[in-house]
Enzyme design. Sequence first.
Site, short mmCIF file in Angstrom:
data_model
loop_
_atom_site.label_atom_id
_atom_site.label_comp_id
_atom_site.label_asym_id
_atom_site.label_seq_id
_atom_site.Cartn_x
_atom_site.Cartn_y
_atom_site.Cartn_z
N GLU A 140 27.19 -41.23 0.97
CA GLU A 140 28.01 -40.49 1.94
C GLU A 140 28.17 -41.26 3.24
O GLU A 140 29.25 -41.25 3.85
CB GLU A 140 27.38 -39.12 2.21
CG GLU A 140 27.18 -38.24 0.98
CD GLU A 140 28.44 -38.05 0.18
OE1 GLU A 140 29.54 -38.12 0.76
OE2 GLU A 140 28.34 -37.84 -1.05
N HIS A 143 30.90 -43.69 2.73
CA HIS A 143 32.22 -43.05 2.87
C HIS A 143 32.63 -42.98 4.34
O HIS A 143 33.79 -43.25 4.69
CB HIS A 143 32.18 -41.63 2.29
CG HIS A 143 32.50 -41.54 0.84
ND1 HIS A 143 33.60 -42.17 0.28
CD2 HIS A 143 31.88 -40.89 -0.18
CE1 HIS A 143 33.64 -41.90 -1.02
NE2 HIS A 143 32.61 -41.13 -1.33
#
Length: 291
Positions: A140, A143
Amino acid sequence: MMRIVIFLLTNLAVMVVFGILLTCVGTHSSNTVRLMIISGLFGFCGAFISLLMSKFIALRSVGGKVISQPQNETEHWLLNIILNQAQKIGITMPQVAIYNAPDMNAFATGPSRNNSLVAVSTGLLQNMPRTEIEAVIAHEISHISNGDMVTITLISGIVNTFVIFISRFLAQLTAGFIGSNNEESNNGNKLVYMIVSTILELAFGILASIIVLWFSRYREFYADAGSANIVGCDKMIAALQRLKTSYEPKVTNNIKIFCINGYQKSLSEFFMSHPPLNKRIEALRYGTYMK
């Protein structure tokens, strides 16, 4: 910020090109200009509102609670891991939230690298070893560092501009071709316009979603590779293998695209927001997307 500037310039370029083409074929009119402006505004405004409110919308969708002051050892550990990874990758510490869900999952969202949110499910914290949770969090964080949430939102805005303009423009042409200028025919023209524009928006909307979902699948490979660079390839592979045993995510579709576990039953990979887990594991083993 650079992505937003590129997005604005791209939308403007699209409108200019359409204007030139329509002038060349002799269909440029005040109605068409108005439609171009409306389409551009909807594309811009929808994307920007979605981007600016992404954290609020995500938290409301999953019922997540932001950790402002850690209440237990797990929350302390989670905050420390995310802080360490954010510092390692060179981004501002994201907000951290936990939401109640049985599936092992996590997602990141937010309008920029330095204004973001990482949320993890209770199922992830309860059922996955901490070494693998570190890999999920690194996915994450990657990202966020790559700006994937921003890019996906902006791509959605661009394709939405295309969908609105092309479908309504073709509906105008169809209604004008079929009808005439008397009052009764004008009412029929409006009905034809509504029917044709609705059908075309649905059809082009499906094509647009395929484009956005393709980009989402493509970026998942790079987020996996980014996680491998942060915590090691073995941890990321182990996390993906464990996700095979997870429940199907219960989050909404607009959140699922940002989750690490975006499993969904689909007749075709074209309509999946994430690549199959086996393909992601294979890409890591062969270092396909590693930098």
